[in-house]
Motif scaffolding. Structure first.
Motif, short mmCIF file in Angstrom:
data_model
loop_
_atom_site.label_atom_id
_atom_site.label_comp_id
_atom_site.label_asym_id
_atom_site.label_seq_id
_atom_site.Cartn_x
_atom_site.Cartn_y
_atom_site.Cartn_z
N PRO A 61 30.70 2.60 -56.53
CA PRO A 61 31.86 1.75 -56.24
C PRO A 61 32.18 1.68 -54.75
O PRO A 61 31.91 2.63 -54.00
CB PRO A 61 33.00 2.43 -57.01
CG PRO A 61 32.59 3.87 -57.05
CD PRO A 61 31.09 3.85 -57.21
N ASP A 62 32.76 0.57 -54.34
CA ASP A 62 33.24 0.44 -52.96
C ASP A 62 34.59 1.14 -52.79
O ASP A 62 34.90 1.63 -51.70
CB ASP A 62 33.42 -1.04 -52.60
CG ASP A 62 32.14 -1.83 -52.71
OD1 ASP A 62 31.17 -1.46 -52.03
OD2 ASP A 62 32.11 -2.82 -53.49
N ALA A 63 35.37 1.15 -53.86
CA ALA A 63 36.73 1.68 -53.78
C ALA A 63 37.12 2.32 -55.11
O ALA A 63 36.61 1.95 -56.16
CB ALA A 63 37.71 0.56 -53.43
N LEU A 64 38.04 3.28 -55.01
CA LEU A 64 38.51 3.99 -56.20
C LEU A 64 40.02 4.12 -56.19
O LEU A 64 40.64 4.36 -55.15
CB LEU A 64 37.92 5.40 -56.26
CG LEU A 64 36.43 5.56 -56.58
CD1 LEU A 64 36.02 7.01 -56.40
CD2 LEU A 64 36.13 5.09 -58.00
N SER A 65 40.62 3.99 -57.36
CA SER A 65 42.01 4.41 -57.58
C SER A 65 41.97 5.84 -58.09
O SER A 65 41.28 6.14 -59.07
CB SER A 65 42.70 3.53 -58.63
OG SER A 65 43.23 2.35 -58.08
N ILE A 66 42.72 6.73 -57.43
CA ILE A 66 42.80 8.13 -57.84
C ILE A 66 44.13 8.32 -58.56
O ILE A 66 45.20 8.29 -57.95
CB ILE A 66 42.73 9.08 -56.63
CG1 ILE A 66 41.48 8.78 -55.78
CG2 ILE A 66 42.75 10.52 -57.08
CD1 ILE A 66 40.17 8.96 -56.50
N VAL A 67 44.07 8.49 -59.89
CA VAL A 67 45.30 8.58 -60.70
C VAL A 67 45.23 9.85 -61.55
O VAL A 67 45.45 9.82 -62.77
CB VAL A 67 45.47 7.32 -61.58
CG1 VAL A 67 46.95 7.16 -61.98
CG2 VAL A 67 45.02 6.06 -60.86
N ASN A 120 30.99 -11.53 -53.40
CA ASN A 120 32.32 -11.88 -52.91
C ASN A 120 33.41 -11.07 -53.59
O ASN A 120 34.57 -11.43 -53.54
CB ASN A 120 32.57 -13.38 -53.11
CG ASN A 120 32.49 -13.79 -54.57
OD1 ASN A 120 32.22 -12.96 -55.45
ND2 ASN A 120 32.72 -15.07 -54.83
N PHE A 121 33.02 -9.98 -54.25
CA PHE A 121 34.00 -9.09 -54.87
C PHE A 121 33.66 -7.65 -54.51
O PHE A 121 32.56 -7.35 -54.05
CB PHE A 121 34.01 -9.27 -56.39
CG PHE A 121 32.65 -9.09 -57.03
CD1 PHE A 121 32.16 -7.81 -57.31
CD2 PHE A 121 31.86 -10.18 -57.34
CE1 PHE A 121 30.91 -7.64 -57.89
CE2 PHE A 121 30.62 -10.02 -57.92
CZ PHE A 121 30.14 -8.74 -58.19
N LYS A 122 34.64 -6.78 -54.69
CA LYS A 122 34.46 -5.36 -54.42
C LYS A 122 34.32 -4.60 -55.74
O LYS A 122 35.05 -4.85 -56.69
CB LYS A 122 35.64 -4.81 -53.61
CG LYS A 122 35.67 -5.32 -52.17
CD LYS A 122 34.44 -4.88 -51.40
CE LYS A 122 34.45 -5.41 -49.98
NZ LYS A 122 33.23 -4.99 -49.25
N ARG A 123 33.38 -3.67 -55.75
CA ARG A 123 33.17 -2.84 -56.93
C ARG A 123 34.18 -1.71 -56.92
O ARG A 123 34.24 -0.93 -55.96
CB ARG A 123 31.73 -2.28 -56.92
CG ARG A 123 30.67 -3.35 -56.99
CD ARG A 123 29.28 -2.79 -56.75
NE ARG A 123 28.90 -1.79 -57.76
CZ ARG A 123 28.39 -2.08 -58.94
NH1 ARG A 123 28.20 -3.35 -59.28
NH2 ARG A 123 28.05 -1.13 -59.79
N VAL A 124 35.00 -1.63 -57.97
CA VAL A 124 36.07 -0.63 -58.00
C VAL A 124 35.99 0.21 -59.26
O VAL A 124 35.45 -0.22 -60.29
CB VAL A 124 37.46 -1.30 -57.91
CG1 VAL A 124 37.63 -2.04 -56.59
CG2 VAL A 124 37.67 -2.27 -59.08
N GLY A 125 36.52 1.42 -59.17
CA GLY A 125 36.59 2.32 -60.32
C GLY A 125 37.92 3.02 -60.35
O GLY A 125 38.67 3.00 -59.37
N VAL A 126 38.21 3.66 -61.46
CA VAL A 126 39.48 4.39 -61.62
C VAL A 126 39.15 5.80 -62.08
O VAL A 126 38.42 5.99 -63.06
CB VAL A 126 40.41 3.71 -62.64
CG1 VAL A 126 41.70 4.53 -62.81
CG2 VAL A 126 40.73 2.28 -62.20
N VAL A 131 33.89 -1.39 -62.37
CA VAL A 131 32.52 -0.99 -62.75
C VAL A 131 32.49 0.28 -63.58
O VAL A 131 31.43 0.66 -64.09
CB VAL A 131 31.64 -0.81 -61.50
CG1 VAL A 131 31.47 -2.14 -60.77
CG2 VAL A 131 32.20 0.26 -60.55
N GLY A 132 33.63 0.96 -63.73
CA GLY A 132 33.65 2.16 -64.53
C GLY A 132 34.93 2.94 -64.37
O GLY A 132 35.69 2.72 -63.43
N VAL A 133 35.18 3.84 -65.31
CA VAL A 133 36.35 4.72 -65.25
C VAL A 133 35.89 6.14 -65.53
O VAL A 133 34.81 6.37 -66.11
CB VAL A 133 37.43 4.31 -66.28
CG1 VAL A 133 37.92 2.90 -66.01
CG2 VAL A 133 36.89 4.43 -67.71
#
Length: 325
Positions: free
Chosen positions: A66-72, A3-9, A32-34
């Motif tokens: 990951p399902d989604a990523l922040s690109i910074v 019920n959650f999304k795996r995300v990374g940065v 889940v990781g950076v």
């Protein structure tokens, strides 16, 4: 089913570290990781948040899926990094400015559409409580004035003040004025860096509305304020305190009296609202509040502002050479 999304940065510098922190605070997301080109930095941030730190996005994707990523990452890398993530079927939030060229933004949009992926642009001020409030009430602004100024910081050195700061205000102005632009006039100058450190832009719209945006990263005073003037009221927004004042003039038999309203509305950390919105869009397969077309439009205006600043600087330099000769 989880019920959650795996995300990374990807990119955990000054802003990216806060993306990572906020993801650990969201109930429907799991960090889940950076990843960062500076492996020591990546491991340090990862350890502080209890997740692995990698030296590159490829390894993060391979090991954590990951399902989604922040690109910074730095602006010059937005396009290539976001494109790589999208092509691997990963939803993306890319920080502003979305890319360095509108054509690149359009290409990212096409990839996201083909793969049915969420592609959000990190214009954080859209999630400021004060902006969210006035966006529901402002209908026909006549004039907008924005001032985003403050002391110098060496944190941003790959772009000038237009792509660093002004693009926030361009995006807000474009979201509040529902009309095409008819004219842009801009000027700026370098003070401490190789890029413009002060910039001013005037935007005129086809419906007659006007906007003036002033930004500076070499000011001794810090101010983040937006004034919106309508026919019967003047709205003042303080971005930092998320406060709104609404000034009205009321006429009676005693003359004109000014009334100041201070509306009450929910306030929260804008970044947390932004990332929660992104994860929600991923979970529900819906379009984000600030999509690629918004990011592209703001970028196009910012690039025109930069073109005028550079042309003006070049003309002044040539004139100085002629005078000196």
């Amino acid at each position: 089913m989880e019920n959650f999304k795996r995300v990374g940065v990807v990119g955990v510098g000054h802003l990216g570290q806060h993306h990572a922190r906020v993801y650990t605070e969201l109930l429907d997301a799991r960090l889940v990781g950076v990843a960062d080109a500076d492996e020591n930095r990546s491991r340090f941030i990862g350890e502080s948040l209890g997740v692995p730190g990698y030296s590159g996005m490829e390894e993060l994707i391979k090991r954590q899926r990951p399902d989604a990523l922040s690109i910074v990452v730095p602006t010059s890398l937005h396009y290539s990094v976001a494109k790589q993530a999208l092509e691997q079927g990963i939803h993306v939030l890319v920080e502003k400015p979305v890319t360095t060229r509108p054509s690149e933004a359009e290409e990212l949009l096409n990839i996201a559409a083909q793969k049915n992926l969420v592609l959000q642009v990190g214009h954080i001020e859209r999630f400021n409580g004060a902006i969210r409030h006035i966006s529901q009430t402002v209908r026909d602004p006549l004039f907008l004035e924005s001032r985003r100024i403050g002391p110098f910081s060496s944190r941003i050195n790959d772009v000038g003040v237009v792509l660093d700061l002004m693009i926030h205000d361009i995006d807000i102005v474009l979201s509040l004025v529902h009309s095409k632009i008819s004219r842009i006039a801009a000027t700026g100058c370098r003070v401490l860096t190789e890029h413009e450190d002060i910039a001013s832009a005037q935007i005129t719209f086809e419906n007659g509305a006007m906007a003036h945006i002033l930004v500076s990263r070499v000011a001794e005073k810090r101010q983040r304020q937006l004034d919106v003037m309508e026919r019967e009221r003047h709205i003042i927004v303080d971005y930092e305190t998320q406060d709104v004042q609404i000034h009205r003039c009321v006429r009676d038999n005693k003359g004109i009296k000014e009334i100041i309203e201070r509306p009450v509305f929910p306030k929260s950390e804008p970044l947390k609202l932004e990332l929660a919105h992104f994860v929600g869009c991923v979970r529900e397969n819906r379009q984000p509040l600030v999509g690629i077309r918004d990011g592209k439009r703001a970028l196009e205006v910012a690039l025109e502002v930069l073109r005028q600043i550079h042309d003006d600087t070049s003309n002044k330099s040539n004139a100085h050479k002629r005078i000196s000769a």
